[in-house]
Design a protein around this motif. Structure first.
Motif, short mmCIF file in Angstrom:
data_model
loop_
_atom_site.label_atom_id
_atom_site.label_comp_id
_atom_site.label_asym_id
_atom_site.label_seq_id
_atom_site.Cartn_x
_atom_site.Cartn_y
_atom_site.Cartn_z
N UNK A 321 0.82 -1.19 0.00
CA UNK A 321 0.00 0.00 0.00
C UNK A 321 0.85 1.24 0.00
N UNK A 322 0.21 2.38 -0.24
CA UNK A 322 0.91 3.66 -0.36
C UNK A 322 1.38 4.13 1.01
N UNK A 323 2.69 4.33 1.13
CA UNK A 323 3.26 4.88 2.36
C UNK A 323 3.63 6.35 2.20
N UNK A 324 3.90 6.80 0.97
CA UNK A 324 4.21 8.21 0.71
C UNK A 324 3.98 8.47 -0.77
N UNK A 325 3.77 9.71 -1.12
CA UNK A 325 3.53 10.05 -2.52
C UNK A 325 3.94 11.47 -2.82
N UNK A 326 4.11 11.75 -4.10
CA UNK A 326 4.43 13.09 -4.58
C UNK A 326 3.70 13.30 -5.89
N UNK A 327 3.31 14.54 -6.16
CA UNK A 327 2.56 14.81 -7.38
C UNK A 327 1.08 14.64 -7.16
N UNK A 328 0.37 14.17 -8.17
CA UNK A 328 -1.08 14.05 -8.10
C UNK A 328 -1.53 12.81 -7.38
N UNK A 329 -1.26 12.74 -6.05
CA UNK A 329 -1.55 11.52 -5.29
C UNK A 329 -2.70 11.70 -4.32
N UNK A 330 -3.41 12.82 -4.36
CA UNK A 330 -4.41 13.10 -3.34
C UNK A 330 -5.46 12.00 -3.25
N UNK A 331 -5.74 11.59 -2.01
CA UNK A 331 -6.82 10.66 -1.77
C UNK A 331 -6.47 9.20 -1.88
N UNK A 332 -5.29 8.85 -2.38
CA UNK A 332 -4.94 7.44 -2.54
C UNK A 332 -4.60 6.85 -1.18
N UNK A 333 -5.20 5.70 -0.86
CA UNK A 333 -5.01 5.12 0.47
C UNK A 333 -5.22 3.62 0.38
N UNK A 334 -4.56 2.91 1.31
CA UNK A 334 -4.81 1.48 1.45
C UNK A 334 -4.00 0.62 0.50
#
Length: 816
Positions: A321-334
């Motif tokens: 699952x997503x632990x960190x993000x950059x750019x257009x990552x808003x809302x991604x979870x799980x």
């Protein structure tokens, strides 16, 4: 002899430009035998071209320049765009001083030896410089530089030191500089450095002397003018610093060219290896979340994609699952679908179009192009680096190789920090859930559970939270909202749908600037509502997602219990309406009052019951007590009350009613369920009062209070109902005269206990009633109820029921 090699190309300012640029640089550096610099150069090129496409939006010109004549040899990469008004944005997340010239290209500050920006009226040029070091393999062996250090006497070494401001004005000049160049300090201090330096760069885009003075650090060959007019080959090492008053200064250390090795950095074979400085950055002590965000930014800028992620194992270790993000990552979870991400996949993956292979993953990532590389710790896959783009065909194989290289550099620091964070997070998670469990334990009110849930989440995890509850009929409503700033609670509630008409997911919440996420409240396969949160951060780390899932399960279990309790309470109220009369029938010439209190907390009915109803020209009353209390006793209560009413309306006598009810209880076959019953009929008399026909089946006898205070028992106890088949019951008759009171109670009154003493010991109830002369029926009932309640400090453990009937004075006859 010109030793400079140049290769250039141009691209349109499209999202495909970074991929084309990477391919071009890889080809050129392969031809120039600079394979040891390829990965660093590709990362830098990706950042420069991505920056130009995003911030300028114009066509892009890319130039690679190799200068093998410089010492050391160096590679320059330049990217031109045609929008000079768009300045480079400030660096984010890098330590102070990491980006040269104070501007913010993250990888340039980490990988390049120097970088900078040149503006003209029509273009902006961003360049980076990389020293080649010992890894360069020219086509032809390089000739030994004239005046090798081993052949030069040490006695000729002179280390001149001079200081100049950023405008090039000399402020200091030491004696060694005077011996090397012949100029005394008085001759040059206050003059421009241009007067004593014959500055000449390599290539058409070389830095000017003033631009070089603005660099944090610079090393290279130059020629300086001797006082006698000749030119002296020198090697310069520059360091930019701050003075005591805060002004910036450039310090030059100058040696004869033949002594360049004194100021040159020592030979370091690792210096040219790709990713070394990334690893140095990540090896610094930083919080785990910041480490992952830094890695995500590196992947984002190096890929030229729309978004980048760091994936780590979800709970159980078989999904990521997503632990960190950059750019257009808003809302991604799980956790993400395991098709492309799994513990068995150890090679990079490139997908030109996710829709053709994994529709679910494409929907979760909001992307069609994807490139990823595994993070490996030994033979274990501990995560993935992922780059995505909204359109298809955005990435190439070169990018997967670059991601693989970056993954190799960051795996070790990520694994170390991950293990430490897991231990810390586990302790914090247990503490948080223990606090939540203790707070929610025993709460049987759904609204209070919703309020506590929102306040557990805000502000520790979210900026605001809303709890929707779904009742047992499937209707969903907004139960509670909570904002970190309480003044925004009303506005937040107004912005949320009171009754959502669509599925509760992140696409349904266009609220403010926060990223909104929804978590279902599920247990035992049933939904009890949804927890909705708003966060300012673009992604929700996996450990927080797991924590919220655990919290939602805990809340769901408490909601399940609370809703079952509410349903049981509702059932009890409905049962009470069927077991107890909605109202007591009015009796002409008689006044009545009733007190009924079940012993079980929260129950509305129990083993005691009462009734007062009319049949023809007389009134019937009943007071009963079933052995035990609670719902089981209430079932027998319902049978007894309805049987008495039915038999009375069929005009059975008082004795026959008790006989038939006795047989009915025995036929039910519920052993141990006995019933005491006081049943009577009241027939009004012309002179006032009433004729009372009564029978007591094991029940405390009713007490009659005369106006003079005399109290007497008015029935003889007989056998309990439900014990012996064929038992016969007899009745007793008496007159209830005007102003007289008849008190009927259950054993919850007579056997009220305080230690070893009962309320009715030594005729205590009769004594209590004798003091009620002159009171109304309601007054007598309240006096007895209060005496029962206050007889002992602890609450009563038995059901309490009492019926008071008072005969009114005779009505005057009409005259004539």
């Amino acid at each position: 002899m010109d030793t400079t090699r140049v290769s250039s190309t141009a691209f349109d300012g499209t999202p495909q430009a970074p991929a084309h640029a990477r391919k071009f640089v890889r080809q050129v550096l392969g031809e120039w035998r600079l394979s040891h610099l390829t990965e660093d150069a590709i990362l830098l090129t990706s950042e420069l071209v991505t920056n130009a496409v995003v911030h300028a939006g114009t066509g892009v010109e890319l130039t690679c320049r190799l200068d093998v004549g410089a010492t050391p040899a160096r590679l320059e990469i330049e990217v031109d765009d045609h929008h000079p008004a768009r300045a480079i944005p400030p660096a984010a997340g890098l330590p102070s001083g990491e980006a040269a010239s104070g501007r913010g290209l993250a990888l340039a500050g980490m990988l390049a030896d120097a970088w900078g920006v040149t503006y003209t009226q029509r273009a902006k040029r961003v360049w980076v410089r990389m020293e080649i070091g010992d890894g360069y393999e020219p086509h032809e062996p390089a000739a030994q530089a004239p005046g090798a250090p081993s052949a030069v006497p040490l006695e000729t070494l002179r280390v001149g030191v001079l200081v100049a401001d950023l405008d090039g004005v000399v402020e200091s000049w030491n004696s060694e500089a005077e011996r090397l160049l012949g100029w005394r300090a008085d001759d040059v201090v206050g003059r421009s450095l241009k007067d004593v330096v014959a500055w000449q760069g390599h290539g058409p885009y070389a830095l000017s002397l003033i631009d070089t003075l603005a660099l944090c650090r610079w090393r290279g060959e130059a020629r300086m003018r001797h006082r006698d007019g000749g030119l002296v080959p020198v090697y310069v090492s520059q360091l930019r610093t701050h003075g005591h008053t805060g002004e910036r200064r450039s310090i030059w250390m100058v040696v004869p060219a033949e002594h360049r090795t004194v100021l040159m950095p020592p030979a370091a074979p690792m210096r040219g290896e790709a990713g070394r400085r990334i690893k140095e950055l990540l090896d610094r002590d930083m919080p785990f979340a910041e480490l992952l965000e830094t890695v995500a930014r590196i992947v984002h800028v190096s890929s030229g994609g729309d978004a980048a992620y760091v994936l780590l194992p979800a709970e159980g270790g078989d999904r990521f699952g997503v632990a960190a993000g950059a750019g257009g990552t808003a809302g991604l979870v799980g956790a993400l679908p395991s098709g492309m991400f799994g513990p068995e996949r150890r090679t990079p993956v490139l997908s030109d179009d996710l829709l053709a292979g994994d529709v679910e993953l494409a929907d979760r990532l909001k992307a069609r192009s994807m490139a990823c590389a595994p993070l490996l710790a030994g033979d274990e896959v501990i995560g993935y680096l992922v780059a995505t783009a909204a359109g298809p065909g955005r990435f190439d194989r070169d990018l997967t190789l670059s991601l693989e290289h970056v993954a190799a550099q960051v795996s070790a620091p990520v694994q170390r920090a991950r293990l430490a964070e897991q231990d810390r997070a586990h302790r914090g998670r247990l503490s948080f859930l223990a606090e939540a469990g203790e707070l929610l334990a025993g709460v049987q009110d759904e609204e209070l559970i919703a309020a506590l849930t929102a306040q557990l989440v805000v502000p520790k995890i979210a900026t605001w939270a809303a709890v929707y509850l779904t009742d047992l009929t499937g209707m969903t409503r907004l139960a509670h909202v909570w904002h970190s700033d309480e003044r925004n609670n009303a506005e937040l509630r107004a912005s949320l749908p009171a009754i959502p008409r669509t599925a509760l997911d992140e696409d349904s919440w266009p609220i403010g600037e926060e990223n909104v996420l929804a978590f279902p409240l599920l247990t035992q396969g049933r939904s009890y509502g949804t927890l909705v949160i708003g966060r300012s951060e673009p992604t929700l780390p996996l450990e927080l997602a797991d924590l919220l899932s655990d919290l939602c399960r805990l809340v769901s279990l408490n909601l399940h219990t609370a809703m079952l309790y509410a349903r049981q309470a509702t059932t009890s109220r409905v049962l009470q309406r069927s077991l107890l009369p909605m109202r007591v029938a009015p009796v002409p010439g008689l006044e009545s009052a009733v007190v009924y209190e079940p012993a079980e907390e929260g129950a509305d009915v129990g083993g005691d019951f009462y009734d007062l109803f009319t049949v023809g020209d007389h009134w019937c009353f009943a007071l009963g007590d079933v052995c035990g209390s609670g719902p089981e006793a209430a079932a027998v209560t319902g049978l007894a009350r309805h049987a008495v009413r039915l038999l009375a309306k069929e005009h059975y006598t008082v004795a026959d009613i008790l006989d038939r009810l006795n047989n009915a209880l025995l036929e039910e076959g519920d052993e141990g369920r006995f019933l005491s019953l006081l049943y009577g009929e009241l027939t009004p008399l012309p002179q006032g009062g009433a004729l009372c026909t009564i029978a007591s089946a094991g029940h405390p006898p009713p007490l009659r209070l005369r106006p003079d205070g005399e109290v007497s028992a008015m029935a003889t106890p007989q056998l309990l109902l439900g014990i012996e088949a064929g038992a016969r019951f007899h009745v007793e008759t008496f007159e209830l005269a005007p102003e007289e009171v008849l008190l009927c109670v259950t054993d919850g009154v007579t056997e009220r206990r305080n230690g070893d003493r009962l309320l009715d010991d030594d005729d205590g109830l009769a004594a209590l009633l004798s003091g009620c002369t002159g009171l109304s029926a309601h007054g007598v009932a309240e006096r007895v109820r209060h005496a029962v309640e206050t007889f002992a400090p602890e609450p009563s453990q038995d059901d309490v029921a009492l019926l008071v009937i008072r005969a009114a004075a005779a009505l005057p006859r009409d005259a004539g």
